[in-house]
Design a protein around this motif. Sequence first.
Motif, mmCIF file in Angstrom:
data_model
loop_
_atom_site.group_PDB
_atom_site.id
_atom_site.type_symbol
_atom_site.label_atom_id
_atom_site.label_comp_id
_atom_site.label_asym_id
_atom_site.label_seq_id
_atom_site.Cartn_x
_atom_site.Cartn_y
_atom_site.Cartn_z
ATOM 1 N N LEU A 224 62.387 58.398 35.231
ATOM 2 C CA LEU A 224 63.150 57.328 34.389
ATOM 3 C C LEU A 224 62.760 55.713 34.493
ATOM 4 O O LEU A 224 62.901 55.158 33.378
ATOM 5 C CB LEU A 224 64.649 57.272 35.553
ATOM 6 N N LEU A 225 61.670 55.674 35.520
ATOM 7 C CA LEU A 225 61.030 53.874 35.429
ATOM 8 C C LEU A 225 60.630 53.586 34.283
ATOM 9 O O LEU A 225 60.605 52.958 33.467
ATOM 10 C CB LEU A 225 60.155 53.939 36.422
ATOM 11 N N MET A 226 59.396 54.681 33.821
ATOM 12 C CA MET A 226 58.574 54.788 32.984
ATOM 13 C C MET A 226 59.581 54.290 31.028
ATOM 14 O O MET A 226 59.517 54.251 30.529
ATOM 15 C CB MET A 226 57.946 55.913 32.215
ATOM 16 N N VAL A 227 60.459 55.286 31.078
ATOM 17 C CA VAL A 227 61.679 55.215 30.412
ATOM 18 C C VAL A 227 62.310 54.330 29.654
ATOM 19 O O VAL A 227 62.551 53.258 29.034
ATOM 20 C CB VAL A 227 62.366 56.365 29.895
ATOM 21 N N LEU A 228 63.269 53.619 30.995
ATOM 22 C CA LEU A 228 63.376 52.342 31.568
ATOM 23 C C LEU A 228 62.806 51.179 30.798
ATOM 24 O O LEU A 228 62.925 50.029 29.522
ATOM 25 C CB LEU A 228 64.168 51.902 32.961
ATOM 26 N N LEU A 229 61.393 50.791 30.648
ATOM 27 C CA LEU A 229 60.574 49.841 30.956
ATOM 28 C C LEU A 229 59.985 50.123 29.568
ATOM 29 O O LEU A 229 60.062 48.768 28.572
ATOM 30 C CB LEU A 229 58.719 50.484 31.324
ATOM 31 N N SER A 230 60.293 51.998 29.164
ATOM 32 C CA SER A 230 59.956 51.727 27.786
ATOM 33 C C SER A 230 61.034 51.191 26.625
ATOM 34 O O SER A 230 60.855 50.721 24.856
ATOM 35 C CB SER A 230 59.713 53.025 27.537
ATOM 36 N N GLY A 231 62.255 51.377 27.348
ATOM 37 C CA GLY A 231 63.572 50.624 26.612
ATOM 38 C C GLY A 231 63.154 48.854 25.836
ATOM 39 O O GLY A 231 63.724 48.765 25.350
ATOM 40 N N VAL A 232 62.470 48.769 27.568
ATOM 41 C CA VAL A 232 62.590 46.466 27.940
ATOM 42 C C VAL A 232 61.786 46.718 26.253
ATOM 43 O O VAL A 232 61.776 45.668 26.031
ATOM 44 C CB VAL A 232 62.239 46.528 28.990
ATOM 45 N N ILE A 233 60.038 47.024 26.472
ATOM 46 C CA ILE A 233 59.298 46.845 25.223
ATOM 47 C C ILE A 233 60.187 47.093 24.120
ATOM 48 O O ILE A 233 59.806 46.732 22.896
ATOM 49 C CB ILE A 233 57.778 47.300 25.631
ATOM 50 N N ALA A 234 60.133 48.827 23.993
ATOM 51 C CA ALA A 234 61.298 48.355 22.534
ATOM 52 C C ALA A 234 62.446 47.665 22.167
ATOM 53 O O ALA A 234 61.981 46.689 20.708
ATOM 54 C CB ALA A 234 62.249 49.517 22.719
ATOM 55 N N PHE A 235 63.142 47.067 23.018
ATOM 56 C CA PHE A 235 63.879 45.272 23.324
ATOM 57 C C PHE A 235 63.479 43.958 22.161
ATOM 58 O O PHE A 235 63.589 43.830 21.048
ATOM 59 C CB PHE A 235 64.647 45.709 23.972
ATOM 60 N N MET A 236 62.256 44.044 22.834
ATOM 61 C CA MET A 236 61.289 42.994 22.283
ATOM 62 C C MET A 236 60.420 43.303 21.198
ATOM 63 O O MET A 236 60.402 42.839 19.927
ATOM 64 C CB MET A 236 60.117 42.830 23.383
ATOM 65 N N VAL A 237 59.600 45.181 20.595
ATOM 66 C CA VAL A 237 59.518 44.987 19.661
ATOM 67 C C VAL A 237 60.471 45.113 18.357
ATOM 68 O O VAL A 237 60.072 44.701 16.924
ATOM 69 C CB VAL A 237 58.865 46.544 19.887
ATOM 70 N N ASN A 238 61.454 45.625 18.997
ATOM 71 C CA ASN A 238 62.473 45.428 17.644
ATOM 72 C C ASN A 238 62.586 43.825 17.053
ATOM 73 O O ASN A 238 63.517 43.908 16.286
ATOM 74 C CB ASN A 238 63.808 45.645 18.091
#
Length: 263
Positions: A224-238
């Motif tokens: 869950l932490l890795m998925v959440l981190l992925s979401g945060v990085i995706a926000f930066m990418v988008n």
Amino acid sequence: MASLTDRVRGNGRIAAGLLLNLLASICIVFLNKWIYVRYGFPNMSLTLVHFVVTWLGLYVCQKLDIFAPKSLPPSKLLLLALSFCGFVVFTNLSLQNNTIGTYQLAKAMTTPVIIVIQTLCYKKTFSIKIQLTLIPITLGVILNSYYDVKFNFLGMVFAALGVLVTSLYQVWVGAKQHELQVNSMQLLYYQAPMSSAMLLVAVPFFEPVFGEGGIFGPWSVSALLMVLLSGVIAFMVNLSIYWIIGNTSPVTYLQRYVEFELL
């Protein structure tokens, strides 16, 4: 002197945006691959998490007065929201079914496709220098696909679909920002929840929702932490994608990506 200073500052901001996007893109590729291989988290569900976190991030930014929302007609954003879903889902499926090298190299074909779309549909012209760069890009992708020891037909289908939808999406991002006279945050603020709603409807038809392997399944804390981190990085990418395209062009954004492929 003032105009020169403004140009230097503008170029500095663009360079910073490109650097942020480069670093975030590298991180999310390896992190998503790790999530797929290590935890087996479902693809569309991960994409949905990315969209939701992106919208929440923008909501926080709006509350902090970093930008002011602008009312936009949903009908104007429908195709953009749909292409955003396809862009992320197909590129993630490509990453899931290909090696990282093949995934990255296939994405380089987005540049030629964008140029074709802009030439045929928007009557834009490009210099001979830019056109000549398409030759080694195309040949490199073809040779890599031919000699790839882990060639995966399904993976290449997803890669091709990802390139097509990504190209359309990035062209439309630039066009919509100019058409609606909005900045990157204003556009993404309205488009992200629309894309989230579309995926929320689609996910139950393609992936489990509850139980083993579902988005609400019994995942470990580390997953869950890795998925959440992925979401945060995706926000930066988008956000950086929108900002770069809005301040330059889709081709400029893809030129940065191609440089990454060649490193």
